[in-house]
Design an enzyme around this catalytic site. Structure first.
Site: not given
Lengths: 628, 363
Positions: A332-333
């Site tokens: 993810g981020s």
């Protein structure tokens, strides 16, 4: 003396005496001959067959016994004992010494069962082992006897010919499940294990490292087996030691793990499944490596029963699975700082390049929207803003500009998509996608949309917690990426000082402009300390400055055992929470990756775990609590 | 020497040659026993006391003129038979009925028969024309068969054979024709299967083991194998006194009794065994000499038979230890630990000394 004898002759003393003399003489000669025959038998035995009988008498007398070395002790980085050898007792039977073949053994087992509790498992495994051992070798029946069992047996010992209670050293892990996924455990040496080791050196050894450090450093921990030549009598009792070559104990290991930090991370995770890996960026040493849930390794040391094993195997959260090393998660981020650095270093963006986020991003010619997490978007943002607020649009655009192959090439320098080389076995590789990878793995061409989501760490990207932590360590350490090390130092028996183990450098990421790196670190600093930071507030009251990056992983199946996870996950559709962090910002001494399964957004559950881990480490390492 | 003996005892009848040989053998035996017993001085002392008692018995008997011995012979024989019958009814002992417990004294009546049978046969043949006629032979066989049967069913096959052998030897020395003698041997061979049927299971096992000791090396074959290993590993000169590993480490079974020769062979080697056999040979030779110079038929036959019986002990025990005969309970004379057999043997030597010492008076 003359007497009539039934009508025939008269007794004639003279001739009778002559007759007797003849008989005596021939008797004597016969005796002499027979004694010569007897003597020749002795000549044969004692002269001609002497060598063979001398050898047999010597092998009767002398037996060579292996002396098992003491296994190396394992300490944590602060000198706490985390794996030790404790005295214990086991019941052994030498089948050869038991009177009356199989029935005799059964009778003996029945008799012993009155003193020492024996269940069907013990009997079964004994009979199995009996087929693989020589009759004159002792076969363990039950390990780790209680003190009462030992006492009861010893008092009645004379009744149990062929059975004995034998002292031995058993591995013990004082911290139990806290360190299971680091240390692993030792278990009974089986036929497969013997094939993989130097059999001669394991003649006296009954256990071997099965997993974890115990397995990975088996050769060091085991030591060298000694030899004892002993004189035994007919019943096998040792009377005399003729010659002795002492065993050399195994090497003691000092791990870089700090139990206090491990405990802090463990406690902070609470009941949630997840993983925490903390690495000191300065030397690549692993400070904490938590995978939860875990199990008690001590249960395996004495041979775990089938039922108990099945319980652990089927327990919710799969405690046997080492998430920190093998767990595959979508980053993810948490991948954004690396993608951002790729953009800066490859000259696609500058620190002042601005991108407008209106909530949706489109690839030219396609109608599918790629969204920001904020409905209306974040407005015009530069790289630092994009990191602070985790602006997807910025990275969608950057990813499109980079292209998947350049992104793959750059990020691979941080170790994504390959093992970190940590000194533990079974590490996962994760996935760092590229066109080539997709062609091989999926036999499909690459689609532009896949590049877009790769820019925010989604899609095909898979990382392991240790990979992520090590990448952060390299990021904050000017691009110097170590092979992480769990073993910090080794100590040979008799040595005063431990010999430090240096983590080798796996890769130096080329630095085009150090300012670019600082920009990324500043952006991560704002995640925690900025007005709009996604992890704002987690450093409240911290007397050191920390930086980080939140992440949310869409639920993704774990690398192994898909069916298991799918059913598990179906109930909890919440995403996994991720957080990577480092501190102190000015001179980082810890890089952490936290994954909390089904923990939702990264800031909620994952960032406090990172905070707790850092607190525990920095408190000891730089003593921040004591400073004003 | 004369001055040391009280006048009423008369002239001492001890034969110095026999005495020296006996003392040498017994001394050697005590030495080996000390090692075989695991250096148990108490055991050696007990045995020395028994041997000393045996020597006193020998001394006593040597003073008794052969004539008196002959008078007592039928009574001794009858008493022996009676005692054997008594053991049949009252016997005690380790599953076998060899011992008769008289409260203060436990002894084996079969031991008496070892002397009583040759004495009785000699007594009987004393009045017969020699070589013996058929009727005499049959009576003689009856004299020895009754006790032999009673002893064999105790069961003590070893002693029964020794008792029977002593009777046969008397017949042989009396001049039994060679072809009759060989006939007996043939008959005995033919009777072997019958013997097998009569044997107890443990006796059969001994024979089976003897025929193939390696078949069950840890069970019945153990004794024979370990005994052979002890003998063989002794080599020419042995491992040295107290250094026998097979015996000290308890690999040899019955190492102070029936298998003491294995200990001797291990520690003193072939040299020790040879010297011992030579000593026995001299003892037997001296015995036969004494017999041949005796004046009376009975004395002659008795002394000769006792000498030959001694040889059977040595041969059977030596062959058993070396693994060429089955394990039968025959001790090594004067060396194996145990009192009764030594006292019996010494009593026999007492008779020989009496025969030798009184040879001139009889004339």
């Amino acid at each position: 003396m003359i007497r009539r004898s039934s009508g025939r002759a008269i007794k004639d003393e003279q001739s009778e005496q002559r007759l007797f003399k003849r008989r005596a003489w021939s008797g004597f000669v016969l005796i002499a001959l027979l004694l010569l025959v007897l003597l020749s038998r002795y000549v044969w035995l004692q002269i001609f067959a002497f060598d063979s009988f001398a050898t047999r008498s010597e092998s009767n007398r002398v037996s060579v016994r292996p002396i098992a070395p003491n296994r190396g002790i394992i300490y944590d980085r602060r000198g706490r004992i985390i794996a030790e050898n404790r005295p214990a007792y086991r019941l052994e039977i030498v089948p050869e010494n038991v009177p009356g073949k199989t029935e005799g053994l059964e009778a003996l087992l029945d008799a012993v069962a009155g003193m020492i509790e024996l269940n069907a498992d013990h009997r079964k495994s004994f009979h199995q082992a009996r087929r693989n051992y020589h009759v004159f070798k002792s076969i363990p029946v039950k390990f780790n006897l209680s003190e009462e069992e030992v006492a009861r047996f010893v008092v009645n010992r004379h009744r149990f010919r062929g059975a004995d209670v034998v002292p031995y050293l058993a591995r013990h892990y004082p911290y139990g499940e806290l360190l299971t996924h680091v240390l692993g455990y030792t278990g009974r040496l089986d036929a497969d294990d013997i094939a993989s080791v130097d059999e001669g050196n394991y003649r006296g050894t009954r256990t071997i490292g099965k997993i974890g450090i115990e397995q990975f450093r088996e050769q060091d921990l085991h030591g060298t087996t000694g030899i004892e030549k002993v004189e035994t009598n007919a019943s096998g009792r040792v009377l005399n030691v003729l010659e002795r070559q002492d065993a050399i104990p195994g090497v003691d290991l000092v791990l870089s793990i700090d139990v206090a930090v491990q405990r802090a991370a463990w406690d902070a995770l609470g009941d949630r499944p997840g993983a925490v890996v903390a690495i000191d960026p300065v030397d690549g040493s692993v400070i904490a490596m938590v995978s939860k849930p875990a199990y008690d390794p001590n249960a395996f040391v004495h041979g775990i029963g089938q039922q108990a094993y099945r319980e652990i195997l089927n327990a919710p959260g799969r405690p046997l699975f080492n998430r920190a090393l093998k767990g595959g998660y979508e980053p993810g981020s948490t991948l954004k700082p690396f993608v951002g650095l790729a953009g800066l270093e490859l000259g696609l963006v500058t620190p002042s390049t601005r991108v407008f986020s209106n909530g949706e991003f489109y690839i030219e010619g396609y109608s599918r929207p790629y969204r920001d997490w904020k409905d209306r978007g974040h407005g015009s943002v530069d790289i630092k803003d994009a990191l602070e607020q985790s602006v997807n649009t910025y990275f969608y655009q950057l990813a499109m500009d980079l292209g998947i192959d350049r992104m793959h090439q750059y990020l691979s320098q941080f170790g994504f998509g390959e093992v970190t080389g940590v000194d533990a076995s079974g590490e996962g590789k994760g996935i760092l996608p590229s066109r080539a990878w997709k062609r091989t793995a999926h036999e499909e061409p690459w689609y532009p949309g896949e590049t877009v989501i790769a820019g925010i760490g989604q899609g095909f990207n898979v990382v392991t917690p240790i990979q992520l932590a090590n990448a952060v360590a390299a990021l904050v350490n000017g691009g110097q990426r170590f092979e992480p090390r769990l073993v910090h130092a080794t100590k040979q028996a008799g040595d005063e000082r431990a010999e430090p183990v240096k983590a080798p450098v796996a890769k130096q990421v080329p630095v085009e402009n150090p300012d670019n790196w600082q920009v990324i670190l500043d952006g991560m600093d704002r995640v925690v300390n900025g007005r709009r930071g996604t992890a704002k507030g987690i450093s409240v009251d911290a007397p050191y400055r920390m930086a980080g990056k939140t992440g949310t992983a869409q639920v993704y199946q774990l690398a192994e055992d898909k069916d298991q996870v799918d059913t598990d996950v179906a109930k909890h559709l919440r995403d996994h929470a991720l957080f990577v962090a480092f501190a102190p910002v000015e001179a980082p001494r810890i890089a952490v990756a936290v994954i909390v399964e089904h923990g939702g957004a990264g800031s909620t559950f994952a960032s406090p775990v990172a905070r707790a881990t850092m607190d525990a480490w920095l408190d000891q390492e730089i003593g921040w609590r004591s400073q004003p | 020497m004369k001055t040391m003996i009280p006048a009423w005892l008369g002239k001492p009848r001890l034969d110095p040659v026999l005495l020296i040989l006996l003392v040498v053998i017994m001394g050697f035996g005590l030495l080996v026993l000390y090692s075989a017993s695991g250096q148990d001085m108490a055991m050696v002392k007990r045995q020395a006391v028994r041997l000393g008692f045996g020597l006193l018995v020998m001394l006593g008997i040597s003073q008794v003129p052969p004539r008196i011995l002959r008078i007592w012979t039928p009574w001794l024989y009858a008493a022996g038979i009676a005692l054997l019958l008594a053991t049949w009814i009252l016997g005690v002992g380790r599953g076998t009925q060899r011992w008769l417990d008289l409260g203060v004294l436990r002894f084996q009546p079969s031991e008496i028969m070892k002397l009583a049978v040759p004495m009785m046969v000699a007594w009987y043949l004393h009045h017969r024309v020699l070589p013996p006629a058929w009727k005499s032979v049959l009576v003689t066989l009856g004299i020895l068969a009754v006790p032999a049967f009673l002893i064999a069913r105790q069961p003590d096959l070893g002693t029964a054979l020794l008792v029977a052998a002593s009777g046969i030897f008397t017949l042989y020395l009396a001049g039994l024709r060679w072809r009759v003698l060989f006939g007996f041997v043939g008959l005995a061979t033919a009777a072997a299967p019958v013997l097998w049927l009569v044997m107890k299971e443990y006796q059969r096992n001994r024979v089976r083991t003897f025929l193939n000791p390696e078949a069950d090396p840890l069970g019945h074959g153990w004794n024979i194998i370990q005994s052979k290993v002890a003998v063989g590993s002794g080599g020419l000169t042995g491992k040295g006194w107290l250094n026998g590993t097979q015996s000290n480490l308890e690999f040899i079974p019955e190492r102070h009794t029936d298998f003491i020769l294995a200990v001797l062979s291990e520690e003193f080697g072939l040299v020790g065994v040879t010297l011992l056999l030579v000593a026995y040979m001299l003892l037997i030779g001296r015995g036969l000499y004494i017999a041949s110079v005796a004046r009376y038929t009975a004395s002659r036959l008795l002394a000769g038979a006792l000498s030959l019986t001694l040889f059977v002990y040595v041969l059977v025990n030596g062959a058993m230890v070396a693994g060429i005969l089955p394990v039968v309970g025959v001790p090594l004379p004067l060396i194996s630990y145990g009192g009764t057999s030594a006292v019996t043997l010494l009593a026999g030597f007492g008779m020989m000394m009496s025969i030798y010492g009184h040879r001139k008076f009889i004339r």
